[in-house]
Design a protein around this motif. Structure first.
Motif, mmCIF file in Angstrom:
data_model
loop_
_atom_site.group_PDB
_atom_site.id
_atom_site.type_symbol
_atom_site.label_atom_id
_atom_site.label_comp_id
_atom_site.label_asym_id
_atom_site.label_seq_id
_atom_site.Cartn_x
_atom_site.Cartn_y
_atom_site.Cartn_z
ATOM 1 N N ASP A 1 0.852 -1.188 0.000
ATOM 2 C CA ASP A 1 0.000 0.000 0.000
ATOM 3 C C ASP A 1 0.892 1.244 0.000
ATOM 4 N N PRO A 2 1.057 1.898 -1.147
ATOM 5 C CA PRO A 2 0.418 1.578 -2.426
ATOM 6 C C PRO A 2 1.097 0.392 -3.111
ATOM 7 N N GLY B 1 -1.753 -1.520 -12.459
ATOM 8 C CA GLY B 1 -2.526 -0.313 -12.189
ATOM 9 C C GLY B 1 -3.906 -0.371 -12.815
ATOM 10 N N LEU C 1 -6.048 -3.004 -10.749
ATOM 11 C CA LEU C 1 -6.395 -2.527 -9.409
ATOM 12 C C LEU C 1 -7.152 -1.204 -9.441
ATOM 13 N N ASP C 2 -7.075 -0.535 -10.596
ATOM 14 C CA ASP C 2 -7.648 0.806 -10.725
ATOM 15 C C ASP C 2 -7.057 1.737 -9.662
ATOM 16 N N ARG C 3 -5.738 1.613 -9.506
ATOM 17 C CA ARG C 3 -5.008 2.429 -8.535
ATOM 18 C C ARG C 3 -3.681 2.845 -9.146
ATOM 19 N N LYS C 4 -3.130 3.898 -8.615
ATOM 20 C CA LYS C 4 -1.797 4.312 -9.035
ATOM 21 C C LYS C 4 -0.775 3.347 -8.442
ATOM 22 N N VAL C 5 0.108 2.867 -9.270
ATOM 23 C CA VAL C 5 1.151 1.944 -8.830
ATOM 24 C C VAL C 5 2.457 2.714 -8.659
ATOM 25 N N GLU C 6 3.041 2.582 -7.501
ATOM 26 C CA GLU C 6 4.328 3.225 -7.253
ATOM 27 C C GLU C 6 5.397 2.516 -8.087
ATOM 28 N N TYR D 1 -6.202 -10.466 -8.265
ATOM 29 C CA TYR D 1 -6.290 -9.107 -7.729
ATOM 30 C C TYR D 1 -7.405 -8.275 -8.352
ATOM 31 N N LYS E 1 -11.332 -7.196 -9.660
ATOM 32 C CA LYS E 1 -12.609 -7.061 -8.956
ATOM 33 C C LYS E 1 -13.301 -8.416 -8.887
#
Length: 234
Positions: free
Chosen positions: A99-100, A157, A160-165, A229, A231
Motif C-alpha cells: 500500500d500503495p 494499475g 487494481l484501478d489504482r496508481k502503482v508506485e 487481484y 474485482k
C-alpha cells in the motif's frame, strides 16, 4: 538443493532410469552460465549431472523458465511455494499487496522478462516426457509470458484501478549494491542483491521457446493478476 538432487541422480543411476530433469533454472544458463554466488551449488551440480548422465547414458535437460509467476500471487494463495517472510517482501519486483502497490523496474525498462506459472512448467515437463528418447536438448526454454517491468506496472494499475508506485533502478546501481552486499558479509543482503541483479541484467530474457512447446497454451501475467487481484477475486 544440490545435495537433494545428487541423491535423486544417484537413485536414478541405481534404478537404471534413462531420463533426468534437474531443478529449474530461472535464468538463461546458456548466456549466463555462472550463477550468483548465493546459488553456486547450481553450477556445481550442473557440472556433476552432465558428467554422470553422459557416463550412464541418461538423457537430461536444464529447463529455463524465467521467473516463476507464482511468486507474485497473494499471501496464502500459492499452491507450490511458501510465502516469503515479511522482511523479504521487498525483494520481489512486483508487490500488488503493498500500500500503495509497487513495481520496481530493474535494469533496462524495455526488456521482456520471461515468467512462467508453475502449472505451465509442469505441463511443459509432460510434453518433454512424451518426446522420444534422444530428442532432448541440453537446455530447454519455456516462457509462459514475456512482460517488461514497465508493462507489469501498467497492467497492475489497470487491474487494481489504482496508481502503482514505480521505482527505477539502473543496472549500474544493481551491480553496485551486489558489491556492497558482498563486502558486508550479510548473506541475506547478498542473496537479495544478486537476485535483483539477475532480474535486471537480461538473464531472465530467454530465447524463443523450445519447439516442442509450439501451440501450448500458457497463462499470461495479466490473466494471473486479474484472477487474483481483479474485482471479484477472493
Amino acid at each position: 538443493m544440490a545435495q537433494s538432487h545428487r541423491n535423486l541422480l544417484e537413485a536414478a543411476v541405481a534404478e537404471g532410469i534413462r531420463r533426468f530433469v534437474p531443478a529449474e533454472y530461472a535464468n538463461d544458463v546458456g548466456r549466463f552460465p555462472i550463477p550468483p554466488s548465493s546459488e553456486a551449488d547450481k553450477l556445481h551440480f550442473r557440472e556433476h549431472a552432465a558428467h554422470v548422465c553422459r557416463l550412464h547414458e541418461i538423457e537430461y535437460t536444464l529447463i529455463c523458465n524465467g521467473i516463476i509467476m507464482d511468486f507474485f500471487l497473494p499471501r496464502g494463495k500459492k499452491k507450490y511455494l511458501a510465502d516469503l517472510p515479511p522482511k523479504l517482501l521487498n525483494v520481489l519486483p512486483v508487490d500488488a499487496e503493498a500500500d500503495p502497490p509497487r513495481v520496481v523496474v530493474l535494469g533496462w525498462p524495455g526488456d521482456g522478462i520471461s515468467m512462467t506459472l508453475a502449472d505451465d512448467i509442469a505441463r511443459g515437463v509432460v510434453r518433454l516426457l512424451l518426446l522420444p528418447y534422444g530428442s532432448w536438448n541440453e537446455i530447454t526454454y519455456l516462457s509462459g509470458d514475456r512482460v517488461s517491468w514497465e508493462d507489469a506496472a501498467e497492467i497492475l494499475g489497470r487491474i487494481l484501478d489504482r496508481k502503482v508506485e514505480t521505482r527505477y533502478i539502473p543496472l549500474e546501481d544493481l551491480k553496485w549494491e551486489v558489491g556492497e552486499a558482498r563486502e558486508s558479509g550479510d548473506l541475506m543482503r547478498i542473496e537479495c542483491a544478486e537476485l535483483n541483479e539477475a532480474f535486471g541484467n537480461g538473464s531472465e530474457v530467454l530465447p524463443a521457446n523450445t519447439s516442442c512447446f509450439e501451440g501450448m497454451q500458457t497463462t499470461k501475467f495479466e490473466q494471473v493478476m486479474r484472477e487474483y487481484y481483479g474485482k471479484g477475486s477472493t
